[in-house]
Design a protein around this motif. Structure first.
Motif, PDB file in Angstrom:
ATOM      1  N   LYS A   1      42.089  21.022  -2.441  1.00 14.75           N
ATOM      2  CA  LYS A   1      42.102  21.690  -3.131  1.00 14.75           C
ATOM      3  C   LYS A   1      43.218  21.490  -4.247  1.00 14.75           C
ATOM      4  O   LYS A   1      43.610  20.811  -4.921  1.00 14.75           O
ATOM      5  N   GLU A   2      44.137  21.899  -3.381  1.00 14.09           N
ATOM      6  CA  GLU A   2      45.692  21.705  -3.871  1.00 14.09           C
ATOM      7  C   GLU A   2      46.033  20.190  -3.631  1.00 14.09           C
ATOM      8  O   GLU A   2      45.790  20.016  -1.890  1.00 14.09           O
ATOM      9  N   PRO A   3      47.459  19.734  -3.980  1.00 13.45           N
ATOM     10  CA  PRO A   3      48.341  18.953  -3.739  1.00 13.45           C
ATOM     11  C   PRO A   3      49.520  19.218  -2.623  1.00 13.45           C
ATOM     12  O   PRO A   3      49.521  20.433  -2.842  1.00 13.45           O
TER      13      PRO A   3
ATOM     14  N   HIS B   1      48.025   7.282   0.048  1.00 10.56           N
ATOM     15  CA  HIS B   1      47.455   8.745   0.530  1.00 10.56           C
ATOM     16  C   HIS B   1      47.260   8.516  -0.497  1.00 10.56           C
ATOM     17  O   HIS B   1      46.927   8.471  -1.932  1.00 10.56           O
ATOM     18  N   LEU B   2      45.572   9.916  -1.249  1.00  9.26           N
ATOM     19  CA  LEU B   2      44.300  10.120  -1.479  1.00  9.26           C
ATOM     20  C   LEU B   2      44.525  11.280  -1.422  1.00  9.26           C
ATOM     21  O   LEU B   2      43.727  12.245  -0.996  1.00  9.26           O
ATOM     22  N   HIS B   3      44.513  11.826  -3.490  1.00 13.36           N
ATOM     23  CA  HIS B   3      44.214  13.481  -3.319  1.00 13.36           C
ATOM     24  C   HIS B   3      42.803  13.616  -4.001  1.00 13.36           C
ATOM     25  O   HIS B   3      43.100  13.131  -5.524  1.00 13.36           O
ATOM     26  N   LEU B   4      41.628  14.202  -3.646  1.00 11.32           N
ATOM     27  CA  LEU B   4      40.665  14.074  -4.335  1.00 11.32           C
ATOM     28  C   LEU B   4      39.953  15.683  -4.210  1.00 11.32           C
ATOM     29  O   LEU B   4      39.689  16.304  -3.181  1.00 11.32           O
ATOM     30  N   PRO B   5      40.616  16.157  -4.665  1.00  8.11           N
ATOM     31  CA  PRO B   5      40.167  17.824  -5.055  1.00  8.11           C
ATOM     32  C   PRO B   5      39.079  18.603  -4.992  1.00  8.11           C
ATOM     33  O   PRO B   5      38.253  17.985  -5.047  1.00  8.11           O
ATOM     34  N   MET B   6      38.750  18.995  -2.975  1.00  8.63           N
ATOM     35  CA  MET B   6      37.101  18.998  -3.322  1.00  8.63           C
ATOM     36  C   MET B   6      36.804  21.085  -2.800  1.00  8.63           C
ATOM     37  O   MET B   6      38.446  21.510  -1.912  1.00  8.63           O
TER      38      MET B   6
END
Length: 527
Positions: free
Chosen positions: A397-399, A410-415
């Protein structure tokens, strides 16, 4: 039950008030510490056997465990018996085969001597594994791949194992307090569960080669009488012992105890349901500060716990790790991941498979890593991992702060968990799989991480593995996926393969349903 308008408490509310008063942090920690002495005594009876904690409760009862496992009590509840291929715990069988057995620690608050995980879930597990191993060996004998002289290694008999099935015990061994009617109902389901295990793609061959004697559970509680001069060596048994230690007393009544300085109330199974009492404290924190916490007394314990938790949070925050402040109100404490290691998932063109399981060859290369978000921090411990990672998919959820030469790596997908959002994983899976495809085309090594490295990241890797790799473990850019109708059985086979390497994996049913919905082109709730 009556509530009085004149301010008097109802019996229910009075009981709840007493329970809250007695269920304090200090009472819980004192109870755990006392019960841990019993666990230590039992482990010293068989010092060569590895000590394993059944998550999560069992993890509190010793400062050092060799490994962990995850056998759920709900799988052993009456009329709800099951053998779950999402939690095969095959590493426990392999470790037991290598060491000659193991000791599993758990506890229960319900006033019973043993939790249902020990009374029924693990006995079902041992029985199903034993039958699958015997079926495999009989199959190998039929095909001529297993010779009678090899049979002698594990049966002490050079005759056909089919004529000597009794020497490889496949019986269902339950404790005496389980009624015969319940035992009969469970036995009726064993064959079905064995078939499910064999169809799941689990590496039965590996377990068979490792186990020289059949698995069998033994039960030890604080009421068990053990004559120290008659403790048998584990090698003397004609089975591989799975010693089940229930850490706490079976009394369901709070008992007042007194030390030289303080009085406190004993809580059976105090390590259970840690969110309700631990105030952010983890087993690692507890055993690192056990003497300070126990000697602090009931009045100062809460503040001591708060200081320890906050100090650890600040320390991790300074290292760049995800470290949110802990609040007692509506506390949702994440599992301690300070010691979570990266899991290498070998998938490459030199993978091969037979008709029952996917197995890596001896000279494979690594394509995936599964881990927690704290693995990406530039510490000495994980520097070697990060030097081998080309791209990172962060599902937390947090980067997190990540330094990679290519910004597109780099890919951030908050789940979040399915308990918080039923569609979080489902909505993000297309982007996650597409990111993996673009990088795997370039032969990049991928790290998929979430908060714990046990649930969301495992489900993401399952979706990637099923969508982009064939059944031999070869990346084919999704060609085989487009030609195959994904069934629950096939997805289960892929999950078993992932869990062979990610032995701490605990994917939730809600998240797995979302993965299946994505793979079948349906909805998150279609499974």
């Amino acid at each position: 039950m009556e509530n009085y308008r004149d301010g008097k408490l109802s019996i229910y509310r009075a009981a709840r008030s007493i329970k809250r008063r007695d269920n304090t942090v200090y009472n819980a920690l004192q109870s755990i510490h006392e019960d841990s002495i019993f666990v230590g005594e039992i482990s010293q009876l068989w010092p060569d056997l590895p000590l394993i904690a059944n998550l999560r409760c069992g993890l509190w009862y010793s400062p050092k465990f060799h490994s962990t496992c995850y056998f759920k009590s709900t799988d052993g509840h009456t009329n709800n018996w099951s053998f779950n291929t999402s939690r095969l715990n095959l590493h426990v069988a392999l470790l037991s085969g290598q060491k000659g057995g193991c000791i599993i620690v758990d506890s229960t608050r319900k006033g019973k001597r043993f939790p249902d995980s020990m009374s029924k879930t693990i006995p079902i597990w041992t029985c199903v594994l034993n039958r699958a191993i015997l079926n495999y060996r009989n199959k190998m004998l039929d095909s001529g791949l297993l010779m009678n002289r090899e049979v002698a290694d594990y049966s002490n008999c050079a005759e056909d194992v089919k004529l000597k099935n009794h020497i490889w015990d496949c019986s269902l061994h339950l404790p005496l307090w389980v009624p015969d009617t319940e035992k009969a109902a469970i036995e009726e389901r064993i064959e079905k569960w064995t078939n499910q295990l064999e169809a799941s793609g689990a590496d039965i061959a590996c377990i068979s080669s490792c186990l020289k004697k059949p698995l069998r559970p033994l039960w030890i509680s604080q009421k068990t009488v053990i004559w120290l001069n008659e403790v048998p060596d584990h090698n003397q048994w004609d089975f591989t012992p799975i010693i089940l230690v229930s850490a706490s007393s079976s009394s369901d009544v709070f008992r007042n105890k007194t030390t030289s300085e303080f009085s406190w109330n004993y809580i059976p199974g105090a390590g259970d349901d840690e969110e309700s009492w631990a105030r952010g404290l983890t087993p690692t924190h507890f055993w690192s500060h056990v003497h300070d916490l126990i000697s602090s007394g009931p009045d100062l314990c809460n503040q001591k716990v708060a200081d320890i938790v906050e100090k650890d949070r600040v320390y991790r925050a300074h290292r760049g790790e995800y470290a949110p402040p802990v609040t007692v109100k509506n506390l949702k404490m994440a599992d301690d991941v300070a010691d979570v290691s990266n899991v290498e998932l070998p998938l490459a063109s030199n993978m091969h498979s037979d008709d029952t399981t996917l197995q890596p060859s001896n000279d494979y290369c690594t394509t995936f890593w599964i881990g927690s978000t704290n693995l990406v921090v530039g510490t000495t411990k994980h520097a070697a991992l990060m030097s081998n990672v080309d791209c990172i998919l962060n599902c937390d959820k947090e980067p997190v702060s990540i330094n990679l030469p290519d910004s597109e790596a780099h890919l951030h997908l908050p789940m979040v968990s399915s308990k918080l959002d039923r569609f979080s994983l489902f909505n993000n899976l297309p982007a996650a799989v597409n990111f993996a495809k673009l990088n795997l085309r370039k032969a990049h090594r991928l790290l998929v991480c979430c908060r714990s490295g046990e649930d969301i990241s495992v489900c993401i890797c399952l979706a990637i593995l099923t969508s982009l790799f064939d059944d031999k473990g070869t990346f084919d850019d999704g060609r085989s996926f487009s030609e195959t109708c994904i069934t629950k059985l096939e997805m289960r086979r892929r999950l078993v393969f992932v869990c062979k390497f990610a032995i701490t994996a605990r994917p939730s049913r809600g998240n797995l349903k979302q993965v299946f919905g994505f793979l079948t082109g349906g909805s998150a709730a279609s499974a």
